[in-house]
Design an enzyme around this catalytic site. Sequence first.
Site, PDB file in Angstrom:
ATOM      1  N   ASN A  86     -41.298   4.150   7.148  1.00 37.84           N
ATOM      2  CA  ASN A  86     -42.745   4.170   7.316  1.00 37.84           C
ATOM      3  C   ASN A  86     -43.155   3.036   8.245  1.00 37.84           C
ATOM      4  OD1 ASN A  86     -43.043   6.293   5.427  1.00 37.84           O
ATOM      5  ND2 ASN A  86     -42.948   4.832   3.723  1.00 37.84           N
ATOM      6  N   HIS A  99     -37.489  -1.396   6.719  1.00 36.58           N
ATOM      7  CA  HIS A  99     -36.610  -0.816   5.693  1.00 36.58           C
ATOM      8  C   HIS A  99     -36.535   0.692   5.848  1.00 36.58           C
ATOM      9  CE1 HIS A  99     -40.693  -1.124   4.078  1.00 36.58           C
ATOM     10  NE2 HIS A  99     -40.449   0.007   3.417  1.00 36.58           N
TER      11      HIS A  99
END
Length: 113
Positions: A86, A99
């Site tokens: 994201n 991440h």
Amino acid sequence: MDTIFTKIINKELNSNIIFEDDHILAFEDVNPCAPIHFLIIPKKKIRSINEISENDSNLIGKMFIVARDIAKKKKIAKDGYRLVINCNENGGQTVYHLHMHMIAGKKLNWPPG
Ligand code: 5GP
């Protein structure tokens, strides 16, 4: 800027670590959205995809290699899984340390909302 993931990297905060080397850490997500949900992060502080530099190419590639190897180890490679990164507010990023989500263990819906 430090995030909660800096504390996880420095072992100041507990996490269930799945993989670690000098550059990459993989650990279980504290709030799993599927039977298997963990995060693969670079130890280097990179805020989001937008801050990845050319010099990070190997590091980013290694994140995928780690994902591939863990998928094999957890026997989810054949059934499949989803890798998600994201980016910023519209992408749903809440922790500003790059991440990759590895999500698996059930048939996942598509498209995401
Ligand atoms: P994002 O929304 O930024 O793409 O994903 C951040 C993820 O980090 C979320 O899935 C959230 O559950 C996870 N997370 C947030 N804080 C912690 C924590 O302290 N420990 C672990 N293991 N995961 C966390």
